[in-house]
Design a protein around this motif. Sequence first.
Motif, mmCIF file in Angstrom:
data_model
loop_
_atom_site.group_PDB
_atom_site.id
_atom_site.type_symbol
_atom_site.label_atom_id
_atom_site.label_comp_id
_atom_site.label_asym_id
_atom_site.label_seq_id
_atom_site.Cartn_x
_atom_site.Cartn_y
_atom_site.Cartn_z
ATOM 1 N N GLN A 1 0.796 -1.287 0.016
ATOM 2 C CA GLN A 1 -0.010 -0.049 0.017
ATOM 3 C C GLN A 1 0.953 1.323 -0.031
ATOM 4 O O GLN A 1 1.887 1.177 0.885
ATOM 5 N N ARG A 2 0.629 1.854 -1.042
ATOM 6 C CA ARG A 2 1.447 3.341 -1.215
ATOM 7 C C ARG A 2 0.857 4.380 -0.935
ATOM 8 O O ARG A 2 -0.403 4.587 -1.768
ATOM 9 N N TYR A 3 1.273 5.646 -0.500
ATOM 10 C CA TYR A 3 0.662 6.922 -0.398
ATOM 11 C C TYR A 3 1.396 7.866 -0.954
ATOM 12 O O TYR A 3 2.568 7.942 -1.326
ATOM 13 N N ASP A 4 0.380 8.801 -1.925
ATOM 14 C CA ASP A 4 1.127 9.937 -2.963
ATOM 15 C C ASP A 4 1.000 11.143 -2.214
ATOM 16 O O ASP A 4 -0.230 11.543 -2.269
ATOM 17 N N PRO A 5 1.900 11.776 -1.457
ATOM 18 C CA PRO A 5 1.518 13.109 -0.944
ATOM 19 C C PRO A 5 1.057 14.052 -2.005
ATOM 20 O O PRO A 5 0.575 14.903 -1.734
ATOM 21 N N ASP A 6 1.748 13.989 -3.133
ATOM 22 C CA ASP A 6 1.534 15.080 -4.285
ATOM 23 C C ASP A 6 0.371 14.833 -4.885
ATOM 24 O O ASP A 6 -0.352 15.910 -5.550
ATOM 25 N N GLY A 7 -0.604 13.740 -4.697
ATOM 26 C CA GLY A 7 -1.835 13.521 -5.292
ATOM 27 C C GLY A 7 -2.969 13.823 -4.225
ATOM 28 O O GLY A 7 -3.700 12.951 -4.026
ATOM 29 N N GLN A 8 -2.899 15.251 -3.842
ATOM 30 C CA GLN A 8 -3.994 15.369 -3.041
ATOM 31 C C GLN A 8 -5.321 15.532 -3.455
ATOM 32 O O GLN A 8 -5.368 16.308 -4.510
ATOM 33 N N VAL A 9 -6.594 15.468 -2.973
ATOM 34 C CA VAL A 9 -7.881 15.531 -3.357
ATOM 35 C C VAL A 9 -8.589 16.097 -2.012
ATOM 36 O O VAL A 9 -8.541 15.516 -1.122
ATOM 37 N N VAL A 10 -9.393 17.105 -2.703
ATOM 38 C CA VAL A 10 -10.182 18.082 -1.511
ATOM 39 C C VAL A 10 -11.359 16.914 -1.056
ATOM 40 O O VAL A 10 -12.109 16.630 -2.024
ATOM 41 N N ARG A 11 -11.644 16.576 0.240
ATOM 42 C CA ARG A 11 -12.498 15.684 0.521
ATOM 43 C C ARG A 11 -13.781 16.453 1.200
ATOM 44 O O ARG A 11 -14.711 16.239 1.017
ATOM 45 N N SER A 12 -13.611 17.515 1.876
ATOM 46 C CA SER A 12 -14.488 18.341 2.537
ATOM 47 C C SER A 12 -14.034 19.725 2.907
ATOM 48 O O SER A 12 -12.899 19.842 3.085
ATOM 49 N N THR A 13 -14.878 20.742 2.788
ATOM 50 C CA THR A 13 -14.546 22.129 3.152
ATOM 51 C C THR A 13 -15.793 22.583 4.164
ATOM 52 O O THR A 13 -16.726 22.339 3.727
ATOM 53 N N SER A 14 -15.409 23.166 5.367
ATOM 54 C CA SER A 14 -16.309 23.713 6.491
ATOM 55 C C SER A 14 -15.791 25.228 6.623
ATOM 56 O O SER A 14 -14.659 25.278 6.939
ATOM 57 N N THR A 15 -16.768 26.130 6.840
ATOM 58 C CA THR A 15 -16.519 27.667 7.407
ATOM 59 C C THR A 15 -17.405 27.848 8.309
ATOM 60 O O THR A 15 -18.665 27.655 8.305
ATOM 61 N N ASN A 16 -16.627 28.454 9.617
ATOM 62 C CA ASN A 16 -17.557 28.828 10.728
ATOM 63 C C ASN A 16 -17.228 30.378 10.713
ATOM 64 O O ASN A 16 -16.073 30.766 10.919
ATOM 65 N N GLY A 17 -18.269 31.123 11.145
ATOM 66 C CA GLY A 17 -17.980 32.620 11.407
ATOM 67 C C GLY A 17 -18.926 33.107 12.492
ATOM 68 O O GLY A 17 -20.252 32.555 12.926
ATOM 69 N N SER A 18 -18.433 34.277 13.340
ATOM 70 C CA SER A 18 -19.240 34.803 14.197
ATOM 71 C C SER A 18 -18.987 36.276 14.564
ATOM 72 O O SER A 18 -17.953 36.865 14.051
ATOM 73 N N GLU A 19 -20.074 37.104 15.035
ATOM 74 C CA GLU A 19 -20.102 38.406 15.077
ATOM 75 C C GLU A 19 -20.657 38.799 16.170
ATOM 76 O O GLU A 19 -21.564 38.429 16.771
ATOM 77 N N SER A 20 -20.260 39.910 16.826
ATOM 78 C CA SER A 20 -20.501 40.613 18.330
ATOM 79 C C SER A 20 -20.469 41.963 18.303
ATOM 80 O O SER A 20 -19.640 42.479 17.681
ATOM 81 N N ALA A 21 -21.506 42.662 19.065
ATOM 82 C CA ALA A 21 -21.467 44.270 19.071
ATOM 83 C C ALA A 21 -21.706 44.608 20.589
ATOM 84 O O ALA A 21 -22.336 43.969 21.432
#
Length: 409
Positions: free
Chosen positions: A133-153
């Motif tokens: 079993q071989r792993y290729d670090p140059d062959g990266q594929v985006v599996r998931s993306t998550s964005t979290n945001g917060s705002e206070s006044a």
Amino acid sequence: MRGITSARVMIALPRRELFQSDAAEPTASVVVGVTGGQLSGAQVQAIRNVIASSVPNLKPEKVTLTDTSNRTLAAGSDSEGFSAASAQDARDTTEAQLQARIMDIVEGVVGVGGARVQVTADIDHSRSTTQEQRYDPDGQVVRSTSTNGSESADTTGVTDGGATATNNIPGGAAPATTPAGSRTTDSTETTNYEISNTTTTTVKEAGEIKRLAVSVAVDGKWTPGANGAAPTYAARTPAEIEQIKALVAAAVGIDATRGDKIEVLNVRFNRDLAVVGGEEAASPLLDFTKNDIMRGVELLVLLVTGLLLIFFVLRPLLKSAGGGAGGGQLQLAGAGAGGGGVTSLQTTIMGGAGGVMPQLSGPSEMDQRLDIARIEGQVKASSVKKVADFVEKHPDESTSILRSWVHEG
């Protein structure tokens, strides 16, 4: 089975215990008496397959086979690919095939009988399974993306001026404030990448060649001598040796990385100078071709057929005709003038193809013998012609008669 005089088969069937999920596999041991040498690998495998097919859940590799000479032909741990008996057979077969291949191409260059070849093959009889079993670090594929945001006044007022004594009196007025505010925004983004991997499963079967050693000896060139002189020998040039070496290496697949070795040498063979092969002159009396051999066989068959026809057809016919009663009698008489003597010839001619029995008298006995011989020859020639005509017109009947006579003889 052919080649086996006795057999003793013992089968071990394991007991299935209660509450046991898997039972042990059955095994078998066989002792055979062999005549005419050792069994081949194919015969050993056939015996194991027959026994394994007769017992439920018995595998061929679980059958141990030995002979009465205490030789292990197949161990119980041998796989289906190779057994202890078939290992040497596989090596011998591989070496013979490579040797024949080399001999064919070398003799085409140096002539028949001008080369000697020996091949030694190191064969791996083990089986193996490799998983990688071989792993290729140059062959990266985006599996998931998550964005979290917060705002206070913040809208808390700010006091104007400092604190006074009036402000600290209980019940006093609160200090004056000025409205003020602040706003804070926080944003976080997370991206997960999948690193590509490759899983490889390799199964190596038994019989792989680990190393080859090839040795080739070639004879030089023989040139026939003039006027009956002895042939002369000339060694082959280094360029010719290199060409032969390249041909042999390509024919058997020589691989220097795995340690294969090949040697091609020019040596003078120990030959009879009167009979040299290849490009040398040969005796015309021994230079037979395939057509000459076939022609010789045809002449031999015709000769044998003619002899059989004479001994089994003509001879019985002549005997049967000579044994019968005599045919007619021919009497010749002549009277000489002046009271001369009387010369008489009495000849008895047998019927059919019979012989001639002469009775001669008188002074010209030699002439009469010659006449009788001539008549006898004409009768025999006529009989032979009749037999030949009969054989030509009735070939099937003649063949059956000839076969019956040969059978009686």
